[in-house]
Write an enzyme that holds these catalytic residues in place. Structure first.
Site, PDB file in Angstrom:
ATOM      1  N   CYS B  41       0.853  -1.193   0.000  1.00 38.51           N
ATOM      2  CA  CYS B  41       0.000   0.000   0.000  1.00 38.51           C
ATOM      3  C   CYS B  41       0.886   1.239   0.000  1.00 38.51           C
ATOM      4  O   CYS B  41       1.699   1.433   0.906  1.00 38.51           O
ATOM      5  CB  CYS B  41      -0.907   0.004   1.229  1.00 38.51           C
ATOM      6  SG  CYS B  41      -1.741   1.586   1.455  1.00 38.51           S
ATOM      7  N   CYS B  44       0.919   3.478   3.288  1.00 36.67           N
ATOM      8  CA  CYS B  44       1.339   2.974   4.604  1.00 36.67           C
ATOM      9  C   CYS B  44       2.732   3.494   4.974  1.00 36.67           C
ATOM     10  O   CYS B  44       3.580   3.706   4.102  1.00 36.67           O
ATOM     11  CB  CYS B  44       1.333   1.446   4.596  1.00 36.67           C
ATOM     12  SG  CYS B  44      -0.302   0.746   4.950  1.00 36.67           S
ATOM     13  N   HIS B 167      -8.157   8.083   2.774  1.00 37.80           N
ATOM     14  CA  HIS B 167      -7.573   9.308   2.226  1.00 37.80           C
ATOM     15  C   HIS B 167      -8.672  10.201   1.674  1.00 37.80           C
ATOM     16  O   HIS B 167      -9.773   9.747   1.371  1.00 37.80           O
ATOM     17  CB  HIS B 167      -6.561   8.972   1.121  1.00 37.80           C
ATOM     18  CG  HIS B 167      -7.188   8.327  -0.095  1.00 37.80           C
ATOM     19  ND1 HIS B 167      -7.562   6.994  -0.115  1.00 37.80           N
ATOM     20  CD2 HIS B 167      -7.518   8.824  -1.308  1.00 37.80           C
ATOM     21  CE1 HIS B 167      -8.079   6.696  -1.299  1.00 37.80           C
ATOM     22  NE2 HIS B 167      -8.077   7.786  -2.041  1.00 37.80           N
ATOM     23  N   GLN B 169      -9.122  13.728  -1.176  1.00 39.55           N
ATOM     24  CA  GLN B 169      -8.454  14.308  -2.327  1.00 39.55           C
ATOM     25  C   GLN B 169      -8.736  15.800  -2.405  1.00 39.55           C
ATOM     26  O   GLN B 169      -9.762  16.276  -1.922  1.00 39.55           O
ATOM     27  CB  GLN B 169      -8.918  13.628  -3.622  1.00 39.55           C
ATOM     28  CG  GLN B 169      -8.538  12.156  -3.698  1.00 39.55           C
ATOM     29  CD  GLN B 169      -8.919  11.533  -5.019  1.00 39.55           C
ATOM     30  OE1 GLN B 169      -8.394  11.912  -6.068  1.00 39.55           O
ATOM     31  NE2 GLN B 169      -9.835  10.593  -5.009  1.00 39.55           N
ATOM     32  N   CYS B 197     -28.711  35.015   4.604  1.00 41.85           N
ATOM     33  CA  CYS B 197     -28.127  33.812   4.005  1.00 41.85           C
ATOM     34  C   CYS B 197     -29.158  32.687   4.063  1.00 41.85           C
ATOM     35  O   CYS B 197     -29.760  32.435   5.110  1.00 41.85           O
ATOM     36  CB  CYS B 197     -26.866  33.415   4.768  1.00 41.85           C
ATOM     37  SG  CYS B 197     -26.383  31.695   4.521  1.00 41.85           S
TER      38      CYS B 197
END
Lengths: 334, 334
Positions: B41, B44, B167, B169, B197
């Site tokens: 991986c 890792c 994770h 992105q 708003c």
């Protein structure tokens, strides 16, 4: 009664159809769904009793309703997302807007053959399916509650089909879906500026450029759009400006059927019979958008799993250029 | 160089990123993708050489870059959808508009633990991830080419994750994605009419109604939206108006981390650790939208396969009401 609710920020309406629902653990098991393929397929001839009573059917010889010997059969969806009887009941709930989930939800069974895909049918049989779309649209247009009539097809489990036997669906809605209203606004802006239909401009540009053309016949053209969201996305458009699918004439539907036959076979050949969706984009029945809106059919093979965040952003990453897709589709031998 | 192309009808930009592409038969095999879960991986500790060189990392003790002993690590995406070096090169091609696919595409590795989901982390570790988002946004905001910085997470293969190790992105874009621009326009219209708003109004309404509240703490609230596209869709919003995520202060990020921890654990409990996406919606860096746009995080469990035609229509059928979703999520024992 299903609920139609409006997002107060972006104006998108969604159907909350809890009659189709269950407990949360039902959802955790939904994902790897497979089409039901059994001896008891409700769309096969001889099993007509397994569907609600038919709305219409084409029968080569006059024969009894809800019995075999049909070529195309239209029935109400057994698990409809919307309910046809009732008042719209528009109301505000504080900041929010809702109405009753009034609408029609029908299934167009495209062929008696359990194993045939739409692209496997002879063009003449595809034409029958197109006439069924037209007949149902013309009938439902008479109901002033319906602002839009959506025709679409989910083919294959990963494209959302829950039954294997080839079929399309029709949903008549008391609102206009955002895909169509967004396109209408874009077309209106272009028309106001140039007094030309933007899809007519696209057809001219693409026929000149040539490299996004998948197929062409005297009445229709199939292109991969310049900015496609998905690999091998295709649009089929009438070459002559036309706002309403259901106003198509005999000669046009013949050419549309042969175009659809050709591009589905090209797609099946290049992509090894992929799951796919198609959606008919046509003018809303009661709006005067026919001058600047151009009906078309969008075909989207369901190939990539990369579409995770695309749902949340409206932003798409496509790993294949439309010019490359079109070349593969155009060049394959049928 | 990837290509950014604009749809001439609806104005949506898409990335055509053919460097990630292959031959058509590659696509026919993409669909049943599984996350790579190997001894090798790249996310890792000890395998840092398998990623491009790190952009930043949080290390509890000062230690060497691109080596273990980090808690959060940010690296360029090894297969970026956009390229960071170059000119925008905006141009017209007849009717069409394109520009070079300039942008940043980074990966935020949220934890050294291969098996931990974000919701499994202690709130303090989640807070570190939020600070990493903030630091990267503040850095990339300096680049005037970037009109939007998108932070999102795909968790699980069917939500689009290609690697199992948890994770998020980041994609910095020279355009504003349609989800955000549509929201901004909706907010602007509301503000022009009411000088308030709309998300602040939503929070007030939902706290009054009560039945769409999933969780609440002094700084944040998590609701199921009134008109959700998907079952168990959730929005996390700061209770005080704020246009820009990256302007959050220490105390706020603490409360956001504990809110995120709580709602992810509630979701994991009720839905048996579903695949999911989340997308951060924040004001574009160079637009003056902070008065009327309210940043928030949208969390979408990927549960249903019914979303076949939704892509093509922008029209959603949701089988669970938000009040029911919220009740399940709120009532589950953690």
């Amino acid at each position: 009664m299903p609920d139609l609710r409006r997002d107060p920020v972006v104006g998108r309406w969604v159907i909350i159809s809890t009659d189709r629902s269950g407990r949360p653990h039902d959802f955790t098991q939904l994902l790897p769904s497979r089409p039901i393929s059994t001896a008891l397929c409700p769309f096969c001839p001889g099993q007509e009793r397994l569907t609600p009573k038919e709305i219409m059917a084409y029968r080569p010889q006059p024969s009894e309703a809800n019995a075999p010997n049909w070529s195309v059969r239209v029935v109400p969806n057994k698990f409809p997302a919307l309910q046809v009887e009732g008042e719209l009941g528009r109301e505000g709930l504080g900041l929010y807007d809702r109405m009753n989930g009034i609408g029609a939800h029908e299934v167009i069974i495209e062929t008696p053959g359990h194993k045939d895909g739409l692209g496997d049918l002879p063009a003449q049989k595809i034409e029958d399916v197109l006439w069924a779309y037209r007949d149902r649209i013309l009938d439902l247009k008479k109901d002033p509650r319906f602002r839009y009539i959506l025709i679409f097809k989910n083919h294959g489990a990963s494209a959302g089909a829950t039954l294997e036997h080839s079929h399309s669906q029709l949903i008549a809605l008391p609102i206009i879906p955002t895909s169509v209203s967004g396109e209408i606004e874009g077309c209106r802006a272009h028309y106001q500026q140039k007094e030309r239909c933007i899809y007519c401009d696209i057809i001219r540009q693409d026929l000149t450029d040539g490299d996004r053309i998948v197929a062409e016949n005297p009445e229709f053209v199939c292109v991969t759009p310049f900015a496609p969201r998905f690999p091998f996305e295709m649009w089929v458009l009438p070459k002559q400006h036309a706002g309403y699918f259901e106003e198509g004439q005999k000669g046009q539907f013949e050419f549309l059927a042969s175009m659809l036959s050709e591009v589905l076979r090209r797609m099946d050949k290049v992509l090894a019979r992929p799951p796919y969706n198609f959606v008919l984009h046509s003018s809303p029945p009661h709006e005067h958008t026919g001058d600047f809106y151009h009906w078309h059919l969008e075909i989207i093979p369901k190939l990539t799993q990369v579409a995770g965040f695309e749902w949340g952003t409206g932003f798409y990453i496509n790993p294949v250029s439309p010019e490359e897709s079109a070349k593969f589709l155009r060049d394959t031998r049928l």
